[in-house]
Design an enzyme around this catalytic site. Structure first.
Site, PDB file in Angstrom:
ATOM      1  N   ARG A  29      -9.667  29.896 -18.563  1.00  0.00           N
ATOM      2  CA  ARG A  29     -10.654  30.868 -19.055  1.00  0.00           C
ATOM      3  C   ARG A  29     -10.500  32.207 -18.346  1.00  0.00           C
ATOM      4  O   ARG A  29     -10.719  33.258 -18.950  1.00  0.00           O
ATOM      5  CB  ARG A  29     -12.067  30.286 -18.900  1.00  0.00           C
ATOM      6  CG  ARG A  29     -12.353  29.194 -19.953  1.00  0.00           C
ATOM      7  CD  ARG A  29     -13.524  28.324 -19.563  1.00  0.00           C
ATOM      8  NE  ARG A  29     -13.935  27.391 -20.615  1.00  0.00           N
ATOM      9  CZ  ARG A  29     -13.319  26.244 -20.898  1.00  0.00           C
ATOM     10  NH1 ARG A  29     -12.246  25.869 -20.218  1.00  0.00           N
ATOM     11  NH2 ARG A  29     -13.789  25.453 -21.861  1.00  0.00           N
ATOM     12  N   GLY A  94      -4.133  21.753 -24.554  1.00  0.00           N
ATOM     13  CA  GLY A  94      -5.072  21.826 -25.672  1.00  0.00           C
ATOM     14  C   GLY A  94      -6.067  22.955 -25.463  1.00  0.00           C
ATOM     15  O   GLY A  94      -6.436  23.665 -26.409  1.00  0.00           O
ATOM     16  N   SER A 167     -17.111  18.775 -27.955  1.00  0.00           N
ATOM     17  CA  SER A 167     -15.869  19.303 -27.377  1.00  0.00           C
ATOM     18  C   SER A 167     -16.076  20.721 -26.887  1.00  0.00           C
ATOM     19  O   SER A 167     -16.439  21.612 -27.656  1.00  0.00           O
ATOM     20  CB  SER A 167     -14.757  19.261 -28.429  1.00  0.00           C
ATOM     21  OG  SER A 167     -13.734  20.180 -28.094  1.00  0.00           O
ATOM     22  N   GLN A 169     -13.753  22.621 -26.017  1.00  0.00           N
ATOM     23  CA  GLN A 169     -12.689  23.471 -26.557  1.00  0.00           C
ATOM     24  C   GLN A 169     -13.098  24.020 -27.924  1.00  0.00           C
ATOM     25  O   GLN A 169     -12.889  25.196 -28.213  1.00  0.00           O
ATOM     26  CB  GLN A 169     -11.392  22.674 -26.662  1.00  0.00           C
ATOM     27  CG  GLN A 169     -10.873  22.288 -25.282  1.00  0.00           C
ATOM     28  CD  GLN A 169      -9.625  21.438 -25.316  1.00  0.00           C
ATOM     29  OE1 GLN A 169      -9.110  21.103 -26.378  1.00  0.00           O
ATOM     30  NE2 GLN A 169      -9.132  21.082 -24.151  1.00  0.00           N
ATOM     31  N   ASP A 316     -12.163  13.141 -18.959  1.00  0.00           N
ATOM     32  CA  ASP A 316     -10.886  13.347 -18.268  1.00  0.00           C
ATOM     33  C   ASP A 316     -10.700  12.391 -17.096  1.00  0.00           C
ATOM     34  O   ASP A 316      -9.578  12.193 -16.614  1.00  0.00           O
ATOM     35  CB  ASP A 316     -10.784  14.787 -17.743  1.00  0.00           C
ATOM     36  CG  ASP A 316     -10.620  15.802 -18.874  1.00  0.00           C
ATOM     37  OD1 ASP A 316     -10.327  15.387 -20.013  1.00  0.00           O
ATOM     38  OD2 ASP A 316     -10.791  17.006 -18.605  1.00  0.00           O
ATOM     39  N   ARG A 347      -5.078   7.793 -24.720  1.00  0.00           N
ATOM     40  CA  ARG A 347      -5.362   7.257 -23.379  1.00  0.00           C
ATOM     41  C   ARG A 347      -5.946   5.858 -23.418  1.00  0.00           C
ATOM     42  O   ARG A 347      -5.972   5.187 -22.381  1.00  0.00           O
ATOM     43  CB  ARG A 347      -6.279   8.207 -22.607  1.00  0.00           C
ATOM     44  CG  ARG A 347      -5.539   9.416 -22.122  1.00  0.00           C
ATOM     45  CD  ARG A 347      -6.357  10.299 -21.214  1.00  0.00           C
ATOM     46  NE  ARG A 347      -5.533  11.413 -20.774  1.00  0.00           N
ATOM     47  CZ  ARG A 347      -5.989  12.588 -20.391  1.00  0.00           C
ATOM     48  NH1 ARG A 347      -7.296  12.824 -20.382  1.00  0.00           N
ATOM     49  NH2 ARG A 347      -5.171  13.535 -19.997  1.00  0.00           N
ATOM     50  N   ARG A 388      -2.678  12.669 -16.404  1.00  0.00           N
ATOM     51  CA  ARG A 388      -3.768  11.887 -15.801  1.00  0.00           C
ATOM     52  C   ARG A 388      -3.432  10.388 -15.744  1.00  0.00           C
ATOM     53  O   ARG A 388      -3.883   9.681 -14.852  1.00  0.00           O
ATOM     54  CB  ARG A 388      -5.090  12.130 -16.534  1.00  0.00           C
ATOM     55  CG  ARG A 388      -5.505  13.595 -16.476  1.00  0.00           C
ATOM     56  CD  ARG A 388      -6.981  13.822 -16.630  1.00  0.00           C
ATOM     57  NE  ARG A 388      -7.237  15.212 -16.942  1.00  0.00           N
ATOM     58  CZ  ARG A 388      -7.344  16.193 -16.045  1.00  0.00           C
ATOM     59  NH1 ARG A 388      -7.251  15.925 -14.761  1.00  0.00           N
ATOM     60  NH2 ARG A 388      -7.557  17.439 -16.415  1.00  0.00           N
TER      61      ARG A 388
HETATM   62  C1  S3P Z   1     -11.598  21.111 -21.659  1.00  0.00           C
HETATM   63  C2  S3P Z   1     -12.386  20.376 -22.485  1.00  0.00           C
HETATM   64  C3  S3P Z   1     -12.193  18.937 -22.693  1.00  0.00           C
HETATM   65  C4  S3P Z   1     -11.327  18.328 -21.616  1.00  0.00           C
HETATM   66  C5  S3P Z   1     -10.095  19.145 -21.351  1.00  0.00           C
HETATM   67  C6  S3P Z   1     -10.489  20.535 -20.883  1.00  0.00           C
HETATM   68  C7  S3P Z   1     -11.876  22.554 -21.527  1.00  0.00           C
HETATM   69  O1  S3P Z   1     -11.546  18.732 -23.938  1.00  0.00           O
HETATM   70  O2  S3P Z   1     -10.960  17.014 -21.965  1.00  0.00           O
HETATM   71  O3  S3P Z   1      -9.288  18.549 -20.369  1.00  0.00           O
HETATM   72  O4  S3P Z   1     -11.339  23.204 -20.615  1.00  0.00           O
HETATM   73  O5  S3P Z   1     -12.651  23.080 -22.331  1.00  0.00           O
HETATM   74  P1  S3P Z   1     -12.374  18.631 -25.320  1.00  0.00           P
HETATM   75  O6  S3P Z   1     -13.025  19.931 -25.553  1.00  0.00           O
HETATM   76  O7  S3P Z   1     -11.324  18.346 -26.359  1.00  0.00           O
HETATM   77  O8  S3P Z   1     -13.315  17.500 -25.138  1.00  0.00           O
END
Ligand code: S3P
Length: 428
Positions: A29, A94, A167, A169, A316, A347, A388
């Protein structure tokens, strides 16, 4: 393929650790949000790992000038984002791909996001679809399900969007898009996912507020944000591997220094405490987030546990928690965790495959698993290219020597992992 052998050790360890990797979510970020300011952001303790360096490279391709002095970095954003003359490579991340999709959807230019072979198989429809609904011109393979993602950025409509998945993200991608829409937008999630985006952007002067009715209100930006001035705390998800090591090694203890204690990030420690470990949080400061030390002390054999709520807050850490469950007394159950199937690997199957090779009985379900605690046997396990999973089985090696195949992926998030592990046991 890099293979590592971790040797069994029953030697007690007691130490303070101030070299846990800086937080990955926050570092990503920092690289991205600094582009929303018109002044130089200063970031201390930036995570110098493959995933977050990929986000920083993308910021450079978009016109930022970056000075790196060890983990101290300065990001001087361009006046206008540049249309890059090449594709933008998010590596294995991701977070990089989904957040940049939301951010770039609102800027003029053509942007193509891609990633490694694992990232190119992970679901992107969850951000592409809602972004399309608000007018973004964005596409990907299989009608917008998979990367590479092509974005022709431009004007965005305000939205009211209720997310189908908890999520951070997806939420962050939509917040970043909402900042560029022409009036207020609203986002809702059933359960709060990690909230670094809201905290950091508000700290920079944005207006993102959780309303009493449960909707997050996102006001569009009227002017550039203030720059970031931040020291990235240690990553509780990275620290958790050593928390498990300490909880399963008699007479051992570790103090993880200067970790984010954001409640959306430390739920796995609460579960480990419920399993019997002695765990204390010592809050020391608040910089965008509460930050402090976590002390984890062996407190006898762990007992089995059921994990079925606040899953987004420990998703995670479930691979490392699976190692604690494997050596605990009795059965442990994980439910409502279907998201595990679409992480850096599936996972559920990669963790259970490893545990089964170590002689642990498990039951696989669509959204989780049961682990019947027992004695880990030495084995050779596959990380499936998932950092992980690799680190979790390296920790299992303390109990019973393990060979772990394909450990290069650890460099995506925790390059000094084996250095710290070597303080506890022999690693070759
Ligand atoms: C993350 C959000 C999570 C997490 C990933 C980092 C982030 O994913 O599992 O390792 O930095 O916003 P999701 O938003 O897909 O749950």
């Amino acid at each position: 393929m890099r293979i590592v052998k971790v040797f069994k050790s029953s030697k007690a360890f007691n130490f303070e650790c101030d070299s846990i990797a800086p937080d990955k979510s926050i570092s990503h970020r920092c690289a991205m949000f600094s582009l929303l300011s018109d002044k130089t952001s200063t970031i201390d303790n930036f995570l110098l790992a493959e995933d977050t360096l990929a986000s920083l490279s993308i910021a450079k391709q978009l016109g930022a000038k970056v000075k790196i002095d060890k983990s101290h970095i300065e990001i001087n954003p361009p006046k206008e984002l540049i249309e890059p003359n090449n594709i933008l490579d998010c590596g294995n991340a991701g977070t990089g791909m989904r957040l940049y999709s939301g951010l770039l959807a609102g800027f003029d230019g053509l942007f193509i996001l891609t990633g490694d072979k694992y990232l190119r198989e992970r679901p992107m429809g969850r951000v592409i679809k809602p972004l399309r609904d608000i007018g973004a011109r964005i596409d990907g393979r299989e009608d917008g399900q998979l990367a590479p993602i092509v974005i022709r950025g431009g004007k965005l409509k305000p939205f009211r969007y209720k997310s189908l998945v908890a999520s951070a993200q997806v939420k962050s991608a939509l917040i970043l898009a909402g900042l560029k829409a022409y009036s207020k937008s609203y986002y809702r999630e059933d359960r709060l996912s990690r909230d670094h985006t809201e905290r950091m952007l508000n700290g920079m002067g944005a207006n993102i507020n959780l309303l009493d009715n449960g909707w997050l209100e996102i006001k569009p930006l009227k002017k550039p944000l203030n720059p970031l001035n931040i020291r990235v705390p240690a990553d509780p998800s990275s620290g958790f591997f050593f928390a498990v090591a300490s909880a399963i090694t008699p007479n051992s203890s570790i103090i993880l220094k200067d970790v984010t204690l954001n409640p959306t990030r430390v739920e796995a420690y609460r579960v480990l405490k419920e399993m019997g470990a002695d765990i204390e949080f010592i809050e020391k400061e608040n910089l965008y987030e509460p930050i402090g030390d976590i002390s984890i002390r062996y407190n006898g054999e762990l007992k089995g546990v059921t994990v079925s709520r606040n899953i987004a807050w420990l998703i995670d850490e479930l691979p490392a928690l699976a190692i604690a469950m494997a050596v605990a007394k009795g059965e442990s159950i994980v439910k409502n965790a279907k998201e595990l199937r679409v992480k850096e690997s599936d996972r559920i199957s990669s963790v259970l495959d490893g545990l089964n090779r170590c002689g642990i009985k498990t039951i696989e379900r669509d959204d989780g698993y049961d682990i019947i605690g027992g004695e880990l046997k030495s084995a050779r396990v596959n990380s499936y290219g998932d950092h992980r999973v690799a680190m979790s089985f390296a920790i299992a090696g303390i109990k019973s020597s393990m060979e772990i195949e394909d450990v290069a992926c650890i460099d995506t998030s925790f390059p000094n992992f084996f250095e710290i592990l070597s303080e506890i046991t022999e690693v070759k």
